[in-house]
Every structure is written in C-alpha cells, then in structure tokens.
Scaffold this motif. Structure first.
Motif, mmCIF file in Angstrom:
data_model
loop_
_atom_site.group_PDB
_atom_site.id
_atom_site.type_symbol
_atom_site.label_atom_id
_atom_site.label_comp_id
_atom_site.label_asym_id
_atom_site.label_seq_id
_atom_site.Cartn_x
_atom_site.Cartn_y
_atom_site.Cartn_z
ATOM 1 N N SER A 246 0.851 -1.182 0.000
ATOM 2 C CA SER A 246 0.000 0.000 0.000
ATOM 3 C C SER A 246 0.887 1.233 0.000
ATOM 4 N N ILE A 247 0.703 2.116 -0.988
ATOM 5 C CA ILE A 247 1.536 3.318 -1.100
ATOM 6 C C ILE A 247 0.668 4.507 -1.497
ATOM 7 N N ARG A 248 1.182 5.708 -1.239
ATOM 8 C CA ARG A 248 0.540 6.927 -1.722
ATOM 9 C C ARG A 248 0.984 7.192 -3.156
ATOM 10 N N LEU A 249 0.101 7.821 -3.924
ATOM 11 C CA LEU A 249 0.458 8.134 -5.305
ATOM 12 C C LEU A 249 1.514 9.225 -5.397
ATOM 13 N N ARG A 250 1.479 10.188 -4.463
ATOM 14 C CA ARG A 250 2.433 11.287 -4.510
ATOM 15 C C ARG A 250 3.860 10.773 -4.441
ATOM 16 N N HIS A 251 4.711 11.276 -5.328
ATOM 17 C CA HIS A 251 6.114 10.885 -5.478
ATOM 18 C C HIS A 251 6.276 9.509 -6.125
ATOM 19 N N ASN A 252 5.171 8.837 -6.459
ATOM 20 C CA ASN A 252 5.256 7.514 -7.088
ATOM 21 C C ASN A 252 4.535 7.447 -8.439
ATOM 22 N N PHE A 253 3.504 8.246 -8.607
ATOM 23 C CA PHE A 253 2.735 8.265 -9.852
ATOM 24 C C PHE A 253 2.534 9.722 -10.269
ATOM 25 N N ALA A 254 2.622 9.988 -11.574
ATOM 26 C CA ALA A 254 2.547 11.377 -12.034
ATOM 27 C C ALA A 254 1.926 11.466 -13.418
ATOM 28 N N LEU A 255 1.557 12.690 -13.789
ATOM 29 C CA LEU A 255 1.106 13.021 -15.134
ATOM 30 C C LEU A 255 2.114 13.971 -15.768
ATOM 31 N N PRO A 256 2.271 13.931 -17.095
ATOM 32 C CA PRO A 256 3.255 14.797 -17.756
ATOM 33 C C PRO A 256 2.654 16.154 -18.132
ATOM 34 N N ASP A 257 3.509 17.078 -18.551
ATOM 35 C CA ASP A 257 3.039 18.286 -19.227
ATOM 36 C C ASP A 257 2.304 17.884 -20.505
ATOM 37 N N THR A 258 1.322 18.678 -20.869
ATOM 38 C CA THR A 258 0.605 18.451 -22.126
ATOM 39 C C THR A 258 0.571 19.745 -22.919
ATOM 40 N N TRP A 259 1.041 19.674 -24.164
ATOM 41 C CA TRP A 259 1.025 20.819 -25.064
ATOM 42 C C TRP A 259 0.126 20.523 -26.247
ATOM 43 N N GLY A 260 -0.685 21.490 -26.630
ATOM 44 C CA GLY A 260 -1.520 21.350 -27.816
ATOM 45 C C GLY A 260 -1.510 22.633 -28.613
ATOM 46 N N ALA A 261 -1.512 22.525 -29.941
ATOM 47 C CA ALA A 261 -1.516 23.713 -30.807
ATOM 48 C C ALA A 261 -2.289 23.403 -32.073
ATOM 49 N N GLY A 262 -2.959 24.417 -32.617
ATOM 50 C CA GLY A 262 -3.732 24.210 -33.835
ATOM 51 C C GLY A 262 -3.853 25.466 -34.662
ATOM 52 N N VAL A 263 -4.116 25.269 -35.955
ATOM 53 C CA VAL A 263 -4.356 26.356 -36.912
ATOM 54 C C VAL A 263 -5.686 26.077 -37.593
ATOM 55 N N ASN A 264 -6.526 27.120 -37.681
ATOM 56 C CA ASN A 264 -7.878 26.978 -38.194
ATOM 57 C C ASN A 264 -8.138 28.011 -39.291
ATOM 58 N N TYR A 265 -8.852 27.594 -40.332
ATOM 59 C CA TYR A 265 -9.250 28.509 -41.400
ATOM 60 C C TYR A 265 -10.751 28.367 -41.590
ATOM 61 N N ARG A 266 -11.472 29.482 -41.462
ATOM 62 C CA ARG A 266 -12.925 29.451 -41.561
ATOM 63 C C ARG A 266 -13.404 30.446 -42.616
ATOM 64 N N HIS A 267 -14.367 29.981 -43.432
ATOM 65 C CA HIS A 267 -15.004 30.836 -44.434
ATOM 66 C C HIS A 267 -16.464 31.042 -44.030
ATOM 67 N N GLY A 268 -16.740 32.178 -43.401
ATOM 68 C CA GLY A 268 -18.088 32.476 -42.938
ATOM 69 C C GLY A 268 -18.657 31.353 -42.091
ATOM 70 N N ASN A 269 -19.917 31.010 -42.346
ATOM 71 C CA ASN A 269 -20.552 29.875 -41.690
ATOM 72 C C ASN A 269 -20.653 28.667 -42.613
ATOM 73 N N ARG A 270 -19.917 28.712 -43.732
ATOM 74 C CA ARG A 270 -20.058 27.670 -44.754
ATOM 75 C C ARG A 270 -19.089 26.515 -44.550
ATOM 76 N N TRP A 271 -17.788 26.810 -44.341
ATOM 77 C CA TRP A 271 -16.839 25.713 -44.169
ATOM 78 C C TRP A 271 -15.672 26.124 -43.285
ATOM 79 N N MET A 272 -15.014 25.090 -42.730
ATOM 80 C CA MET A 272 -13.897 25.295 -41.810
ATOM 81 C C MET A 272 -12.969 24.090 -41.889
ATOM 82 N N VAL A 273 -11.654 24.338 -41.820
ATOM 83 C CA VAL A 273 -10.657 23.271 -41.759
ATOM 84 C C VAL A 273 -9.667 23.605 -40.638
#
Length: 403
Positions: A246-273
């Motif tokens: 039986s152990i505590r999660l602190r100092h034994n289990f962790a989550l990493p940094d998460t980076w996300g990035a995106g580029v979007n192009y939209r033409h009015g309300n008709r289309w988007m990529v």
C-alpha cells in the motif's frame, strides 16, 4: 438538471474492451465532443459559438451573450482483435460526456461538465507453470471541470479549466493451479486530485468572410494524489484478504506536461478546416512498479489530427442545411509493450442535423480506428464506432413578446 446529468454519467460510464488499456492509466481521451471526433478530434483553434470546445478553454468567451449550450454524447464501439491469428469480436461504449456552456457577460464565458480522462477494460488469459492466468481490468479516471474564458482584446481570448480528477483503475490477475486452487492478485490505483488546463486563442480576419485562427493549450504535469495497493485473495479457501503493498500516489505516480496547438481557417458559416498537434513527454513521469505486477515503461506521446466541416447553404432545403464533417489522426501512444511502441490511426466522418423548430443540432458520426504495436505487431485492434451527440442551443434571458 445538472445533478441528474452527472448522476447519469456515473451510472453509464464508458466501457472499454482493449488489452492495451492494462498499461499505465489506460487509454487516454482528449476532451473531444461528438462533433469534434467526426473531424479527427480537432479543436485547439476552433472558435465556434455553436459547439462546446473543452479542448481549448479560451473558446468559451466566443459564445453569444444570450446563448446557453448543453451537449451530451454517447457512443458504441465494435472491436475486432487479432492476436497471431486468434480473432475476437467485442463491444464497448456508453455515455461519453456531458458539457454545458453559458455567458457571464459580453466578454466572459464559462463551462462545466464531466469527461473521461482515461478508461480501462480488458479480459484475456495466459498459461503459467502448473496452471493458467486470467487478466481482467476495469475502471478509469474521470474529470469534473469548471472553466472560464475572457476576451482580452478583439480577436484574442484566454481561459482555463479547473478539474477534479477521480476514479479507480483496477487490474486483476487470477491464478488457477492444476491442483484446483485459485488466487487473485488485485492492483487498485485510486486517483483523487486537482488539475488545470490553460488556453489561448487568436483570430485574424483576412477579409469579410475569411478568418485565420490560432490556438495553444498547456497543462502542467504533476504528482498525483491518492492511494494504490495490491491485495491478495485466496479465492478457494475464502480467507481474509492480505494487503501485499500500500503506497501513496504522490512521489510515485505522475502526469506529464501536455502541449496542444492548432491552426484553423474558416469561411463564414459555410466551411472550416483545422490541423492540430498534441505532445506529452510521458517518458519523464513516474509510475511505480508494484508487487506481483510487471514494470511499466512509457514513451513520449504525440498526435497529429486534421479535419473540417462544410454546410452547403445558409438557407434552402433540409439537406443543404446539414453540416458534413470529415477528419483523421495519427497517434503514437504513451504506453509501451516491452520494446514496442503502440501506434494508432483513425478516420472519421459525420453529420450535424439541424432540428426544424430550434437551434439544437444532432451530431451523428462514424469512426474507424486501427491500433497495434510496432515493430512487433503483437495484438492488432480494429474499431468501428458510432457516436451520437445532442447539442442543445437555447436562449438565455430572452423575453418573448405577449400578443
């Protein structure tokens, strides 16, 4: 309504059916709604005021000051597994997410909801000396979040999600000996912790109809809070269970940094990529080896996704008002099987069906996924998923005139 919705989510949690989910924290989810999954899981730069975008909390302030959004999604998955010629067909799915978004002022928007962070679900057997083993797993980590976003200046917004992570990952190993005795070794990882996601978005008008958008998100890595234990049960004799570790999660289990990035192009309300990229340095995080369970090795995760949507007309017959979506992604996952990386790619499509009397949209999607280890293919999984999301779009504080 909120309490009832969250209760439903607890009762109808996602059911996963993949042996790969036994590694680490299970199969990761990326906060994509049904509409976003139809476009390959994009969203970091998406600024639509008609769809909730939890992937980047900076998007919340783009909502109209009189609009209230409620989005609920379910899915069903049909999985075909191939392990050295041995084939198995399974099913999974359930209630996927519940999210809400509403304005606080002309420049500030907020969102709350319940989403899966990861999911675990598998069952398979193997041979051991003088008997057999049965491996079973269930559970996952959920995130209950509240988010806020504000427009700093025209075209530029910033926001955050503050989440409570909770859930249990349960991994069981049953040992059946040739003498008739049965033992159970159970590993339980209980997560009870807080987490934060930060986001920025900027939109640049190119002309009257065309807009170029950029988005970036960051979630700081951290040691997890909670507990983990390994318990041994003598199933045959039904003796009192023995807590092996039986152990505590602190100092034994962790989550990493998460980076996300995106580029979007939209033409009015008709289309988007849009095109997105996600990166997580999992190779640097801690995940303690526990008694009677093998060590877990992680690799840095990265994912690229691209997709878009198109609506033929703003007015006309019904099918010209339907939104048509298409997308795909490639993901090198964080889990490793021995010295093998796990790789996954997917293709998706879908439709946004408008209702005739309201602004509510019914999002129906179809998704194909292929997951396998590399360079040794080991177990290959093929998924066909059907997703259904209902996006309620209602007016807040709108007073109807009385004739």
């Amino acid at each position: 309504m909120i309490i009832a919705a969250l209760s439903m989510t607890a009762a109808f949690a996602q059911q996963t059916a993949s042996p790969y989910s036994k590694f680490g924290y299970g199969l990761l989810r990326d906060n994509a709604t049904s509409a976003q999954r139809q476009m390959g899981g994009i969203g970091y730069a998406m600024t639509s005021g008609r769809q909730i975008n939890v992937m980047n909390p900076a998007s919340y302030s783009r909502i109209d000051s009189l609009t209230f959004l409620f989005d609920m999604g379910v899915d069903a998955s049909f999985i075909n597994s191939n392990d050295n010629g041995s084939k198995l067909n399974q099913k999974g799915g359930g209630l996927d997410y519940i999210t809400m978004q509403f304005p606080l002022s002309k420049r500030i928007g907020a969102s709350i909801g319940l989403l899966p962070y990861s999911s675990v679900g598998y069952s398979f057997g193997s041979e051991i000396k003088n008997g057999t083993n049965s491996h079973q797993g269930s559970g996952g980590i959920n995130q209950l979040y509240a988010g806020l976003s504000g427009t700093i200046f025209k075209g530029f917004s910033a926001g955050f999600n503050f989440s409570y992570l909770f859930g249990n990952n349960i991994n069981d190993i049953y040992a059946y000996t040739s003498t008739g005795s049965t033992s159970l070794f159970e590993q339980v990882i209980e997560v009870r912790d807080w987490h934060i996601d930060l986001g920025l978005q900027y939109t640049l008008p190119l002309n009257r109809d065309d807009v170029l958008g950029f988005g970036i998100t960051y979630s700081p890595g951290k040691d997890l809070l909670g507990n983990a234990r390994v318990i041994k049960y003598d199933v045959t004799s039904q003796e009192k269970p023995d807590t092996v570790q039986s152990i505590r999660l602190r100092h034994n289990f962790a989550l990493p940094d998460t980076w996300g990035a995106g580029v979007n192009y939209r033409h009015g309300n008709r289309w988007m990529v849009e095109a997105d990229v996600t990166y997580q340095p999992w190779s640097k995080v801690k995940f303690a080896q526990m008694a009677d369970f093998p060590a877990t090795k992680f690799a840095d995760r990265w994912k690229v996704a691209a997709g878009g949507e198109w609506r033929p007309k703003d007015r006309g017959n019904y099918f010209s008002l339907v939104t048509y979506r298409l997308g795909g992604y490639y993901n090198r996952d964080y889990m490793m099987v021995g010295d093998n990386h796990v790789r996954e790619y997917g293709l998706s499509c879908g439709f946004g069906f408008p209702t005739l009397s309201t602004k509510t949209i019914i999002n129906l999607g179809f998704e194909y996924k292929n997951r396998r280890a590399n360079p040794n293919p080991l177990l290959q999984e093929k998924y066909f998923s059907i997703t259904l999301g209902i996006n309620f779009n209602e007016l807040w504080f709108f007073k109807r005139k009385i004739d």
